[in-house]
Scaffold this active site. Sequence first.
Site, PDB file in Angstrom:
ATOM      1  N   CYS A  75      52.975  11.368  24.716  1.00  0.00           N
ATOM      2  CA  CYS A  75      52.968  10.817  26.081  1.00  0.00           C
ATOM      3  C   CYS A  75      52.882  11.998  27.040  1.00  0.00           C
ATOM      4  O   CYS A  75      53.831  12.795  27.112  1.00  0.00           O
ATOM      5  CB  CYS A  75      54.226   9.995  26.332  1.00  0.00           C
ATOM      6  SG  CYS A  75      54.319   9.317  28.001  1.00  0.00           S
ATOM      7  N   HIS A 168      42.766   7.063  21.784  1.00  0.00           N
ATOM      8  CA  HIS A 168      42.156   6.620  23.044  1.00  0.00           C
ATOM      9  C   HIS A 168      40.710   6.209  22.822  1.00  0.00           C
ATOM     10  O   HIS A 168      39.991   6.849  22.044  1.00  0.00           O
ATOM     11  CB  HIS A 168      42.218   7.744  24.082  1.00  0.00           C
ATOM     12  CG  HIS A 168      43.610   8.040  24.541  1.00  0.00           C
ATOM     13  ND1 HIS A 168      44.194   7.405  25.614  1.00  0.00           N
ATOM     14  CD2 HIS A 168      44.563   8.868  24.026  1.00  0.00           C
ATOM     15  CE1 HIS A 168      45.438   7.839  25.756  1.00  0.00           C
ATOM     16  NE2 HIS A 168      45.696   8.715  24.814  1.00  0.00           N
ATOM     17  N   GLU A 217      47.250   0.561  28.442  1.00  0.00           N
ATOM     18  CA  GLU A 217      47.926   1.347  27.408  1.00  0.00           C
ATOM     19  C   GLU A 217      48.348   0.498  26.206  1.00  0.00           C
ATOM     20  O   GLU A 217      48.827  -0.634  26.365  1.00  0.00           O
ATOM     21  CB  GLU A 217      49.181   2.031  27.972  1.00  0.00           C
ATOM     22  CG  GLU A 217      48.894   3.223  28.856  1.00  0.00           C
ATOM     23  CD  GLU A 217      50.102   4.131  28.992  1.00  0.00           C
ATOM     24  OE1 GLU A 217      50.940   4.167  28.066  1.00  0.00           O
ATOM     25  OE2 GLU A 217      50.213   4.800  30.029  1.00  0.00           O
ATOM     26  N   CYS A 226      48.110   7.480  33.138  1.00  0.00           N
ATOM     27  CA  CYS A 226      48.283   7.745  31.703  1.00  0.00           C
ATOM     28  C   CYS A 226      47.868   9.188  31.455  1.00  0.00           C
ATOM     29  O   CYS A 226      46.680   9.525  31.609  1.00  0.00           O
ATOM     30  CB  CYS A 226      47.441   6.784  30.873  1.00  0.00           C
ATOM     31  SG  CYS A 226      47.555   7.073  29.084  1.00  0.00           S
ATOM     32  N   GLY A 229      45.711   9.683  28.438  1.00  0.00           N
ATOM     33  CA  GLY A 229      44.463   8.978  28.765  1.00  0.00           C
ATOM     34  C   GLY A 229      43.575   9.822  29.659  1.00  0.00           C
ATOM     35  O   GLY A 229      42.350   9.862  29.501  1.00  0.00           O
TER      36      GLY A 229
HETATM   37  N1  LIG Z   1      50.920   3.975  25.352  1.00  0.00           N
HETATM   38  C1  LIG Z   1      50.681   5.252  24.675  1.00  0.00           C
HETATM   39  C2  LIG Z   1      51.923   6.175  24.819  1.00  0.00           C
HETATM   40  C3  LIG Z   1      52.185   6.604  26.270  1.00  0.00           C
HETATM   41  C4  LIG Z   1      51.050   7.424  26.837  1.00  0.00           C
HETATM   42  C5  LIG Z   1      51.006   7.613  28.356  1.00  0.00           C
HETATM   43  N2  LIG Z   1      52.049   6.995  29.118  1.00  0.00           N
HETATM   44  C6  LIG Z   1      50.809   9.075  28.739  1.00  0.00           C
HETATM   45  O1  LIG Z   1      51.227   9.499  29.831  1.00  0.00           O
HETATM   46  O2  LIG Z   1      50.170   9.800  27.920  1.00  0.00           O
HETATM   47  C7  LIG Z   1      50.382   5.006  23.186  1.00  0.00           C
HETATM   48  O3  LIG Z   1      50.834   3.981  22.656  1.00  0.00           O
HETATM   49  O4  LIG Z   1      49.719   5.865  22.596  1.00  0.00           O
END
Ligand SMILES: N[C@H](CCC[C@H](N)C(=O)O)C(=O)O
Length: 286
Positions: A75, A168, A217, A226, A229
């Site tokens: 994250c 991603h 997400e 994100c 992301g």
């Molecule tokens: N939902 C993402 C994790 C959080 C990523 C995001 N909040 C960031 O800032 O990178 C996943 O399941 O891979």
Amino acid sequence: MKLRFTKMHGAGNDFIVIDAIHQDVSFSTEQWCRLADRRFGIGADQILVVERPTTEGCDFRYRIFNSDGSEVEQCGNGARAFARFVSDKGLSTERSIRVETMKGIIAPRLEEDGSVTVDMGAPRLEPGALPFDSAGLDGLLEGTDTTWPLQVGGKTVFVSVVSMGNPHAVQVVSDVESAPVEQTGPEIEAHPRFPKRVNAGYMQVVDRHHICLRVYERGAGETLACGTGACAAVVAGIRRGLLDSPVRVSAQGGELSIAWAGDGTPVYLSGPAVTVFEGEIEIGNT
Ligand SMILES: N[C@H](CCC[C@H](N)C(=O)O)C(=O)O
């Protein structure tokens, strides 16, 4: 038990941050979900857990739980909040730390201007890294090997697949505001070609150093920003010849900055890390 926590955000992507060095934190999926629930709990996109390291040369271990209770590999916005938290709580006196995650080591650095820059490690582009099932697909769109045709909603969309530790699938759209994030995001997230699901990115190229980005997400739905992301979108855009490093990423919750020097080199993510409030909550045993 009473649980102490800190509520934080990075460009509107919000977190519950927990010191598990000085508290016993071993919760069930249901308990993680309840903490993250915006009506029955504290409310957050993710829960970030600070632990002692298990890897030589690291300062901390960093565990990440989505609001659906799933534990995930990485994250990016959370990494900045993590660094701010351990500094503010006196758990570290260093401006730069090394943090082990489920998939590798990241290195956040507290900047003089209050922002945080994170070495997020090198992206991985081979389908097996996500994992992504590319069987039978002709992925060489426009000479890239990261862009693949995906059947979504009865149409073919072209997604670039990038792993930042977490998976991603990024597509280019003409206008993020009108992009079908709510309509196709859930379908891409749960697409059978992504056995561990995937984060679905929608990127509008403003110019070669600026994009607008929305991300549906995995395990959390659309968030206001994100971090991983943003890393994945910029890597995909550079590889497709659409972008040049560094790139400003405008998300709905704020601005991020991404720098990448090309294959095999780390992606650097810079942006805000804000503490909103401290709290305590009584959490049941199940
Ligand atoms: N939902 C993402 C994790 C959080 C990523 C995001 N909040 C960031 O800032 O990178 C996943 O399941 O891979």
